[in-house]
Design an enzyme around this catalytic site. Structure first.
Site, short mmCIF file in Angstrom:
data_model
loop_
_atom_site.label_atom_id
_atom_site.label_comp_id
_atom_site.label_asym_id
_atom_site.label_seq_id
_atom_site.Cartn_x
_atom_site.Cartn_y
_atom_site.Cartn_z
N LYS A 143 82.23 44.75 61.16
CA LYS A 143 82.39 43.57 62.01
C LYS A 143 83.86 43.18 62.12
CE LYS A 143 82.10 39.70 58.85
NZ LYS A 143 81.65 38.39 58.50
N LYS A 159 88.23 37.82 60.35
CA LYS A 159 89.52 37.10 60.33
C LYS A 159 90.38 37.54 59.16
CE LYS A 159 87.00 32.65 60.44
NZ LYS A 159 86.14 32.63 59.26
N LYS A 165 82.08 40.66 49.00
CA LYS A 165 83.28 39.91 48.61
C LYS A 165 83.66 40.19 47.16
CE LYS A 165 83.87 36.33 51.97
NZ LYS A 165 84.11 34.93 52.27
P1 TYM Z 1 82.75 32.46 59.17
O1 TYM Z 1 83.86 31.49 59.06
O2 TYM Z 1 82.90 33.79 58.55
O3 TYM Z 1 82.42 32.70 60.71
C1 TYM Z 1 82.19 31.63 61.61
C2 TYM Z 1 81.09 32.02 62.58
O4 TYM Z 1 81.47 33.20 63.29
C3 TYM Z 1 80.44 34.18 63.18
N1 TYM Z 1 81.09 35.51 63.14
C4 TYM Z 1 80.85 36.49 64.02
N2 TYM Z 1 80.02 36.57 65.06
C5 TYM Z 1 80.03 37.74 65.77
N3 TYM Z 1 80.82 38.80 65.45
C6 TYM Z 1 81.66 38.76 64.41
N4 TYM Z 1 82.45 39.79 64.13
C7 TYM Z 1 81.70 37.56 63.62
N5 TYM Z 1 82.42 37.19 62.52
C8 TYM Z 1 82.02 35.93 62.25
C9 TYM Z 1 79.73 33.87 61.88
O5 TYM Z 1 78.42 34.39 61.89
C10 TYM Z 1 79.78 32.36 61.87
O6 TYM Z 1 78.71 31.84 62.63
N6 TYM Z 1 79.56 30.78 55.82
C11 TYM Z 1 80.02 30.60 57.15
C12 TYM Z 1 80.51 29.19 57.44
C13 TYM Z 1 79.51 28.15 57.09
C14 TYM Z 1 78.32 27.83 57.81
C15 TYM Z 1 77.72 26.79 57.08
C16 TYM Z 1 77.74 28.33 58.96
C17 TYM Z 1 79.58 27.34 56.02
N7 TYM Z 1 78.51 26.51 56.00
C18 TYM Z 1 76.52 26.24 57.49
C19 TYM Z 1 76.54 27.78 59.37
C20 TYM Z 1 75.94 26.74 58.65
C21 TYM Z 1 81.18 31.55 57.39
O7 TYM Z 1 81.86 31.94 56.51
O8 TYM Z 1 81.40 31.79 58.70
#
Ligand code: TYM
Length: 339
Positions: free
Chosen positions: A204, A207, A122
């Protein structure tokens, strides 16, 4: 408030997870995380939130962020997250997250935070805005998880490193102050843990990828979904099989398998001898069929602002009740005065 009247069943394990409100929920988010939340809420005390504080680490227009967070709430409801079964809320409505983060900050080494892969990625992507929040992001995540004494954290593989830090912090704190935090385990699905970009299958699906053709979202219409799959980058040759030198086709096989609950081998057999073109359309149609009812539900929830507000408010109250229990204990352990 009691545990029972906020729907917490004794002896059930606790799961927690969050999602950042950016763009819309993608196929990757769905297969890697949200689909499992929906399934697991049946058997666990479940806590899910929109990680709106995390979203502040990159520049956002306030009105756009607000609209996006609200839309994400409706999207999670549409995916079947059931407020009767799970606590669902906006992270910023529960102040304990940020408060525990501060305390955990004081037990996190700058070295370990700056080694996080996502921080490095990032920082490279937002080189004009390498703010403290970007580096501190995994500590907020650790606070999210540890506040609720979570047993399992259902996430995609990209969050594994952050959860390792979470575990390290919990163990470090427990060693110094005695048993305080449950040490959580990540729950990473066997299928769909890393859905790749449709345009660059070595990366990957994200979004925030500026190329819209790289992803599909749970609220895209059928024509958009099928079109994006038709345009998906494939590999040379024409064999439909999972192979290291075929990242494009392998990704499509894994997506189809995860959506249809089949094994990759079954998919290879099903499409043996068929061309990439036919296969891409089949994958697009399967994904579109899965998402059509979600899109419909989404539009219905989005139109009902007062329902979202009601669920979010009740969710935040329940989450704050649970979070406060841990926070009070932590404050006492570290030596802050309480009366
Ligand atoms: P975020 O918003 O990027 O993604 C949400 C969830 O989707 C999963 N994910 C994927 N899984 C498979 N293939 C992909 N291409 C892919 N892109 C995203 C992520 O692994 C995630 O589970 N930091 C986290 C949000 C968060 C969080 C937490 C998660 C904040 N606090 C506490 C667990 C526990 C995030 O940015 O996810």
């Amino acid at each position: 408030m009691t545990d029972e009247n906020i729907g917490q069943v004794q002896n059930k394990k606790i799961i927690l997870s969050g999602i950042q409100p950016t763009g819309t929920i993608t196929l990757g988010n769905y297969l890697g995380a949200v689909r499992n939340w929906q399934i697991m809420q049946e058997d666990f005390n479940s806590i899910f939130f929109i990680a709106d504080l995390h979203a502040l680490t990159v520049k956002r227009e306030p009105a756009e962020l607000r609209q996006c967070a609200n839309s994400f709430f409706a999207q999670l409801l549409a995916c079947g997250i059931n407020p009767e079964k799970a606590i669902l809320y906006f992270q910023s409505h529960v102040h304990q997250h940020a408060e525990l983060q501060w305390i955990l900050n004081c037990y996190t080494y700058v070295g370990e935070a700056s080694r996080m892969t996502q921080f490095k990625d990032k920082s490279a992507k937002h080189s004009d805005n390498i703010n403290m929040g970007l580096m501190d992001y995994p500590v907020l995540m650790a606070a999210d998880v540890l506040l609720f004494q979570s047993d399992l954290v259902p996430v995609g593989i990209d969050q594994k490193q952050h959860l390792e830090l979470t575990r390290d912090l919990a163990i470090r704190f427990n060693n110094r102050y005695g048993d305080t935090f449950k040490v959580p385990e990540p729950y990473i699905p066997t299928m769909g843990a890393k859905v790749c970009s449709l345009q660059d299958p070595t990366a990957k699906m994200s979004k925030s990828d500026p190329d819209e053709n790289s992803r599909v979202s749970i609220i895209d219409d059928e024509a958009t979904i099928v079109r994006r799959f038709k345009r998906a980058v494939t590999d040379s040759g024409n064999e439909i099989c999972v192979r290291e030198d075929k990242p494009g086709v392998s990704n499509l096989i894994n997506i189809y398998a995860a959506i249809e609950n089949k094994s990759a081998q079954d998919v290879e057999r099903e499409f043996a001898g068929q061309g990439y073109g036919t296969f891409k359309i089949a994958v697009g149609e399967a994904v579109a069929a899965k998402f059509a009812p979600i899109r419909e539900e989404y539009l219905r929830y989005l139109a009902d602002k007062s329902y979202i507000a009601e669920v979010a408010k009740a969710g935040a109250e329940k989450a704050a009740y649970l979070a406060e229990r841990t926070l009070r204990k932590v404050k006492k352990k570290v030596g802050l005065i309480s009366f």
